[in-house]
Motif scaffolding. Structure first.
Motif: not given
Length: 472
Positions: A65-68, A98-111
Motif C-alpha cells: 500500500s502507499r505510505r502517507v 490514520r485515514a489510510e490505516a483505518e481504510s477497508p484495505s488496511l484496517s485489519y492490520m491494527e495490532l
C-alpha cells in the motif's frame, strides 16, 4: 558449503510438505530434525493454523500500500515495520495517516495485545516479537506477519514462547525462501506443530511472558515520564511537541558571524538553532563541561577476533543496540580495546549514519544493568559524566528527546556517512535543574531499566521452562 548428512538425505515427502519448494534451506536448517523431535514427544501436537483465529484464519500479512506519513498524533497512528517491531523504545516510530490505516484495505492490520509478530521479508526475516498492551492503536506494515492466538484453545504467552524458543526459531526460519530478498509466507508457518503440555505448564509460561510484556510497557512509560519531567521542570515543555516537519524546510536563510569552525549550512539550520536558543534561555552547562573528567568521544577502531561465547563478549552494533534483545557476534575482549565495555550509566549516541528520519544516527541508549555485559562497537559516542551531580541517567532522559535528536543531526559533518562536529557537540547545552529534580528524573530512568531487566529475566525463564518441557 553446507551439505545434507549422507545418512539422512532429503526425502520426497519433505518436498511435498514444503509445497515442492526446490530450495535447500528448509532441508538443511534443522527444521525437519526439530519436527521429528516434536513428533516423537508423547504429548498432543496441534498445527499452528488450528490454534489461531481471526482474519484469514489468524495467520496473515497484508497488501502492499502507499505510505502517507504524518506527524500530528490526531491524524496518524504509530507504524511498525519488520525492523521497528524489534525495538525497545517506541517513541521514535514513524506515523502513518490514520485515514489510510483505518481504510477497508488496511484496517485489519491494527495490532492487538497477545499477537505474535513474525518479520516475513528481508534481512530480519523470521524474527519474532510479542504485542504488548501499550501497542494498542499501532498498525503494522505488510512486512510483518501476524499470528493471532485463539484464546479459547491456547494462551498467547505460551504460543509466543514456543515460537520464540530455539524450536520455534528453527521451524519458522525453515520456511524462509528466496535469494536476494528472503521471505516467509503464512502458509509456510501454518503447519508448524505446537506441543501441548497441559494447563499448569502452559499457564505458568504464559504468565511469565505476559508479565515480561507488562514490565516492558512500564519501561516505556517510565522513560517517557522522565523526559517529560525534565522538560517541564526546565520550563521548555513546548519542545516536547516539536512538530519538526510542520515548521517548513530551512531554505534561503542567512547566517552572520560564520567562523572557521564550520561552513556547512546544515550546522546553522534555523529550526535547530531555534531549539538551541530556547535552551539558552534557561540555565545550562555545556556537554563538554559535564564530561570534563569523564568521556566524550567515539570508540577506537579495532579488528574483530571471533571467540566462543563461553570465552568472549557479545559485540552490539548501532542498529541492534536499540532492540529489545540484541543479537551480535561474539568476539575476544582481550583482542579489543578497553572502551568496548562501558561504565554504568554510560550514554551511547549512534555516531555514524545517514540523515533519514528512521535511521538510528542521532538516537541514544543508556548502558546499565544487564547490558553492562555487552561490548559496543566504535560507532557510538561515549558520554560519561565527570560531574557527580549530573548522572548518566539524567543525561539520557535529555538525550532521548526529539529536540536533542534534531540538534545532534544539525551538528553533522561528512559526505555519505555523517558524524558529529566535535566542537559543536561539546557546546551542546544541558539544562541545569536543582539537585533534587535531577535525582528524581534519574531515579525514574533507573526504575524503568530495572523493569526492563526483570522483563528479560522472566522471558528467559519462560523459555527455560518450555525447553525443559520439550526435552524432559
Amino acid at each position: 558449503m553446507k551439505v545434507a548428512e549422507p545418512g539422512n538425505p532429503a526425502r520426497l515427502g519433505w518436498f511435498e510438505r514444503q509445497g515442492l519448494k526446490l530450495v535447500a534451506r528448509p532441508y538443511l536448517s534443522g527444521a525437519f530434525a526439530t519436527t521429528r523431535l516434536l513428533e516423537r514427544l508423547p504429548v498432543e501436537k496441534t498445527a499452528l493454523k488450528d490454534l489461531t483465529a481471526g482474519y484469514a484464519g489468524g495467520i496473515f500479512d497484508g497488501p502492499m500500500s502507499r505510505r502517507v506519513y504524518l506527524t500530528d498524533p490526531a491524524h496518524s497512528v504509530p507504524f511498525v515495520g519488520s525492523k521497528d517491531m524489534l525495538v525497545a523504545d517506541f517513541s521514535a516510530l514513524p506515523r502513518l495517516s490514520r485515514a489510510e490505516a483505518e481504510s477497508p484495505s488496511l484496517s485489519y492490520m491494527e495490532l492487538k495485545p497477545g499477537m505474535t509478530l513474525i518479520s516475513r521479508s528481508g534481512f530480519n526475516a523470521g524474527r519474532r516479537s510479542y504485542v504488548r498492551s501499550d501497542m494498542v492503536g499501532f498498525w503494522s506494515s505488510e512486512h510483518v506477519m501476524k499470528v493471532v492466538p485463539n484464546q479459547d484453545r491456547i494462551q498467547p504467552g505460551y504460543l509466543y514462547a514456543f515460537l520464540a524458543s530455539r524450536f520455534g526459531e528453527v521451524l519458522v526460519r525453515g520456511g524462509i525462501y528466496g535469494s536476494a530478498v528472503k521471505h516467509i509466507a503464512p502458509e509456510h508457518v501454518g503447519e508448524i506443530p505446537v506441543p501441548r503440555f497441559g494447563d499448569a505448564v502452559e499457564t505458568e509460561i504464559h504468565e511469565l511472558v505476559q508479565g515480561a510484556a507488562e514490565l516492558r510497557a512500564e519501561f516505556q512509560a517510565g522513560l517517557d515520564a522522565a523526559t517529560r519531567d525534565l522538560f517541564r521542570t526546565a520550563g521548555i515543555e513546548e519542545l516536547l511537541d516539536l512538530r519538526w516537519h510542520e515548521q517548513g524546510r530551512d531554505l534561503g536563510f542567512a547566517e552572520r558571524g560564520v567562523s572557521a569552525t564550520s561552513l556547512r549550512a546544515l550546522n546553522f539550520q534555523p529550526r535547530a538553532r531555534g531549539i538551541l536558543e530556547r535552551l539558552g534561555e534557561r540555565e545550562c552547562v555545556s556537554l563538554g563541561e559535564v564530561c570534563a573528567g569523564g568521556m566524550l568521544r567515539t570508540g577506537k577502531r579495532f579488528k574483530r577476533v571471533e571467540a566462543d561465547p563461553a570465552y568472549g563478549v557479545r559485540l552490539v552494533g548501532q542498529r541492534q543496540s536499540f532492540w529489545v534483545r540484541p543479537e551480535g557476534r561474539w568476539i575476544s575482549a582481550e583482542q579489543a580495546p578497553d572502551d568496548i565495555l562501558q561504565e554504568d550509566e554510560t550514554v551511547l549516541i549512534a555516531a555514524h549514519g545517514t540523515l533519514g528520519d528512521n535511521e538510528v544516527y542521532g538516537r541514544s541508549i543508556l548502558v546499565t544493568g544487564s547490558w553492562l555485559d555487552n561490548a559496543f562497537s566504535q560507532d557510538f559516542v561515549r558520554v560519561v559524566s565527570g560531574d557527580s551531580g549530573v548522572s548518566g541517567a539524567y543525561l539520557f532522559a535529555f538525550f532521548r528527546s526529539e529536540a536533542v535528536f534534531r540538534v545532534l543531526r544539525s551538528m553533522s559533518v561528512g559526505g555519505k556517512q555523517q558524524e558529529y562536529h566535535t566542537k559543536l557537540l561539546r557546546g551542546l547545552p544541558i539544562p541545569v535543574l536543582t539537585q533534587p529534580d535531577r535525582d528524581r528524573i534519574a531515579d525514574t530512568v533507573r526504575a524503568a531499566y530495572r523493569k526492563r531487566d526483570e522483563a528479560d529475566r522472566r522471558e528467559d525463564l519462560a523459555l527455560v521452562k518450555l525447553e525443559a518441557a520439550v526435552t524432559g
